[in-house]
Motif scaffolding. Structure first.
Motif, mmCIF file in Angstrom:
data_model
loop_
_atom_site.group_PDB
_atom_site.id
_atom_site.type_symbol
_atom_site.label_atom_id
_atom_site.label_comp_id
_atom_site.label_asym_id
_atom_site.label_seq_id
_atom_site.Cartn_x
_atom_site.Cartn_y
_atom_site.Cartn_z
ATOM 1 N N LEU A 141 8.036 3.557 -9.306
ATOM 2 C CA LEU A 141 6.599 3.307 -9.344
ATOM 3 C C LEU A 141 6.243 2.011 -8.625
ATOM 4 C CD1 LEU A 141 5.690 4.388 -12.991
ATOM 5 C CD2 LEU A 141 5.297 5.648 -10.875
ATOM 6 N N VAL A 142 7.078 0.990 -8.812
ATOM 7 C CA VAL A 142 6.826 -0.285 -8.121
ATOM 8 C C VAL A 142 6.936 -0.101 -6.614
ATOM 9 C CG1 VAL A 142 7.683 -2.632 -7.758
ATOM 10 C CG2 VAL A 142 7.533 -1.707 -10.071
ATOM 11 N N GLU A 143 7.953 0.626 -6.184
ATOM 12 C CA GLU A 143 8.109 0.903 -4.748
ATOM 13 C C GLU A 143 6.919 1.688 -4.214
ATOM 14 O OE1 GLU A 143 11.777 2.849 -3.882
ATOM 15 O OE2 GLU A 143 13.015 1.250 -4.727
ATOM 16 N N ALA A 144 6.451 2.671 -4.993
ATOM 17 C CA ALA A 144 5.294 3.468 -4.569
ATOM 18 C C ALA A 144 4.053 2.589 -4.456
ATOM 19 C CB ALA A 144 5.044 4.601 -5.571
ATOM 20 N N ALA A 145 3.888 1.634 -5.388
ATOM 21 C CA ALA A 145 2.735 0.732 -5.358
ATOM 22 C C ALA A 145 2.755 -0.131 -4.103
ATOM 23 C CB ALA A 145 2.722 -0.135 -6.607
ATOM 24 N N TYR A 146 3.926 -0.703 -3.789
ATOM 25 C CA TYR A 146 4.035 -1.538 -2.588
ATOM 26 C C TYR A 146 3.762 -0.729 -1.319
ATOM 27 C CZ TYR A 146 6.086 -5.366 -5.302
ATOM 28 O OH TYR A 146 6.292 -6.387 -6.198
ATOM 29 N N GLU A 147 4.342 0.462 -1.268
ATOM 30 C CA GLU A 147 4.165 1.329 -0.099
ATOM 31 C C GLU A 147 2.700 1.726 0.057
ATOM 32 O OE1 GLU A 147 5.624 5.765 1.425
ATOM 33 O OE2 GLU A 147 6.662 4.793 -0.246
ATOM 34 N N LEU A 148 2.065 2.051 -1.063
ATOM 35 C CA LEU A 148 0.667 2.466 -1.056
ATOM 36 C C LEU A 148 -0.240 1.323 -0.612
ATOM 37 C CD1 LEU A 148 -1.478 4.531 -1.663
ATOM 38 C CD2 LEU A 148 -1.293 3.959 -4.085
ATOM 39 N N GLN A 149 -0.001 0.136 -1.137
ATOM 40 C CA GLN A 149 -0.816 -1.024 -0.769
ATOM 41 C C GLN A 149 -0.704 -1.325 0.718
ATOM 42 O OE1 GLN A 149 0.124 -4.657 -2.905
ATOM 43 N NE2 GLN A 149 -2.006 -5.312 -2.820
ATOM 44 N N SER A 150 0.502 -1.204 1.242
ATOM 45 C CA SER A 150 0.727 -1.453 2.662
ATOM 46 C C SER A 150 -0.007 -0.430 3.528
ATOM 47 C CB SER A 150 2.232 -1.406 2.959
ATOM 48 O OG SER A 150 2.479 -1.523 4.339
ATOM 49 N N LYS A 151 0.045 0.834 3.130
ATOM 50 C CA LYS A 151 -0.626 1.893 3.884
ATOM 51 C C LYS A 151 -2.141 1.730 3.850
ATOM 52 C CE LYS A 151 2.844 5.584 3.560
ATOM 53 N NZ LYS A 151 3.149 6.925 3.005
ATOM 54 N N LEU A 152 -2.664 1.363 2.676
ATOM 55 C CA LEU A 152 -4.112 1.195 2.553
ATOM 56 C C LEU A 152 -4.623 0.057 3.436
ATOM 57 C CD1 LEU A 152 -4.861 1.710 -1.257
ATOM 58 C CD2 LEU A 152 -5.840 2.997 0.640
ATOM 59 N N GLN A 153 -3.845 -1.001 3.542
ATOM 60 C CA GLN A 153 -4.257 -2.140 4.364
ATOM 61 C C GLN A 153 -4.340 -1.774 5.841
ATOM 62 O OE1 GLN A 153 -1.272 -4.988 3.170
ATOM 63 N NE2 GLN A 153 -2.485 -5.749 1.440
ATOM 64 N N LYS A 154 -3.514 -0.820 6.258
ATOM 65 C CA LYS A 154 -3.487 -0.408 7.661
ATOM 66 C C LYS A 154 -4.449 0.741 7.959
ATOM 67 C CE LYS A 154 1.421 -1.635 8.008
ATOM 68 N NZ LYS A 154 2.798 -1.096 8.157
ATOM 69 N N SER A 155 -4.918 1.409 6.894
ATOM 70 C CA SER A 155 -5.752 2.594 7.081
ATOM 71 C C SER A 155 -7.182 2.193 7.454
ATOM 72 C CB SER A 155 -5.772 3.412 5.786
ATOM 73 O OG SER A 155 -6.543 4.578 5.936
ATOM 74 N N PRO A 156 -7.807 2.872 8.434
ATOM 75 C CA PRO A 156 -9.198 2.550 8.812
ATOM 76 C C PRO A 156 -10.169 2.888 7.690
ATOM 77 C CG PRO A 156 -8.457 4.547 9.918
ATOM 78 C CD PRO A 156 -7.253 3.968 9.258
ATOM 79 N N LYS A 157 -11.271 2.146 7.609
ATOM 80 C CA LYS A 157 -12.278 2.375 6.585
ATOM 81 C C LYS A 157 -13.023 3.674 6.860
ATOM 82 C CE LYS A 157 -11.609 -1.352 4.166
ATOM 83 N NZ LYS A 157 -11.063 -1.247 2.780
ATOM 84 N N LEU A 158 -13.402 4.365 5.786
ATOM 85 C CA LEU A 158 -14.151 5.606 5.921
ATOM 86 C C LEU A 158 -15.565 5.330 6.418
ATOM 87 C CD1 LEU A 158 -13.190 7.435 2.600
ATOM 88 C CD2 LEU A 158 -12.400 8.031 4.892
#
Length: 320
Positions: A141-158
């Motif tokens: 879960l911790v790994e998923a949280a870090y991975e998710l946070q990293s992806k969200l930071q790189k993802s363009p805003k809707l």
């Protein structure tokens, strides 16, 4: 009637749902009528348990129906580390159980903050297999949280605009997570407040508008990120309402209900038979479709799962 719009077959929808009208006309919205089950229960907690587990009214199960599907067929949606997500509410509902990896996120920022405080522990350090299993889940879960946070930071805003309601904001978060590459098989979001025992008229219309506007914005967001073919929105609730108004300008707990399915891969229109208003059971509608037939449709036609769950129920012609 006033404050409604016609959808054919002598039926109409509350005008508060008008933002869904284009989806209805385009064939992307399905209205599933008369959903229920034998010997219906009118307790919130017990009836919700029946819908979440897909049980009979006299059967007590300990796992959600989606968990049970995955338990029978782990290939159904095992393509992600996290298969289920409850967003904005701690109730996992049909995702409750031990077979799938599921996350509960009340607020995204708070989730990332909490995950950052968890120290990574080697799950193989102890000689206790049960403890090792828990540590392994925590580590994942911790790994998923870090991975998710990293992806969200790189993802363009809707670009799609969402209303500022709690429901719409949770659904916007869901679309943003999908856009960032986080692809659980199921995302559960709760929209409460429909227990309209008193002064139903305005309250019910407000909640319906919130639901419709959030669903429409979500559909727009999914189209924007190229996932309109891959996601469907499906509503469910523990029961409908009584036919007759009570003495407080509201309605009490009922039985058969109507649910919506919205998506590009949905076969739009009316599905099932609307219960007869002149054939009531102690003042309540008599269901015409067992709700587990809807679950079977999702299992077979959407997930293409080999699970035998609900084989005995009739599928709906819902998925194109």
């Amino acid at each position: 009637a006033e404050n409604t719009f016609d959808i054919g077959e002598n039926l109409a929808l509350n005008q508060a749902l008008e933002s869904l009208q284009p989806s209805w006309e385009n064939g992307d919205l399905a209205i599933i009528q008369g959903l229920g089950y034998p010997n219906p229960n009118r307790s919130h907690f017990r009836s919700m348990d029946i819908w979440d587990t897909g049980s009979n009214s006299d059967e007590y199960l300990t796992e959600g129906w989606i968990q049970r599907v995955y338990g029978e067929d782990t290939s159904a949606f095992s393509f992600q580390k996290i298969q289920g997500l409850a967003l904005g509410n701690e109730d996992l509902g049909p995702l409750f159980g031990q077979n799938m990896n599921c996350l509960v996120i009340n607020r995204l920022k708070q989730f990332f903050k909490q995950a950052s405080r968890v120290r990574k522990i080697d799950e193989n350090r102890t000689g206790n297999s049960s403890l090792n299993h828990l540590l392994s889940i925590q580590s994942g879960l911790v790994e998923a949280a870090y991975e998710l946070q990293s992806k969200l930071q790189k993802s363009p805003k809707l670009k799609t605009k969402f209303p500022k309601t709690k429901l719409a904001q949770n659904m916007q978060t869901a679309v943003e997570l999908l856009a960032a590459g986080f692809r659980p098989a199921v995302i559960k979001i709760t929209h409460g407040g429909f227990d309209t025992h008193s002064n139903q008229n305005n309250k019910h219309a407000r909640l319906l508008k919130q639901l419709a506007d959030a669903m429409v914005s979500t559909y727009g967001g999914l189209s924007e990120i190229g996932l309109s073919d891959n996601v469907i929105q499906l509503t469910y609730s523990e029961f409908g309402r009584r036919v007759h108004e009570n003495n407080s300008r509201g309605t009490d707990h009922g039985t058969a209900n109507v649910h919506f399915a919205l998506g590009k891969m949905i076969r739009g229109g009316l599905h099932g038979v609307y219960p007869e208003l002149d054939q009531l059971d102690r003042g309540d509608l008599i269901y015409t479709i067992d709700f587990r037939g809807l679950y079977k449709t999702i299992i077979r036609d959407w997930w293409h799962s080999n699970s035998k769950l609900y084989n005995e129920f009739k599928s709906l012609n819902l998925i194109t």
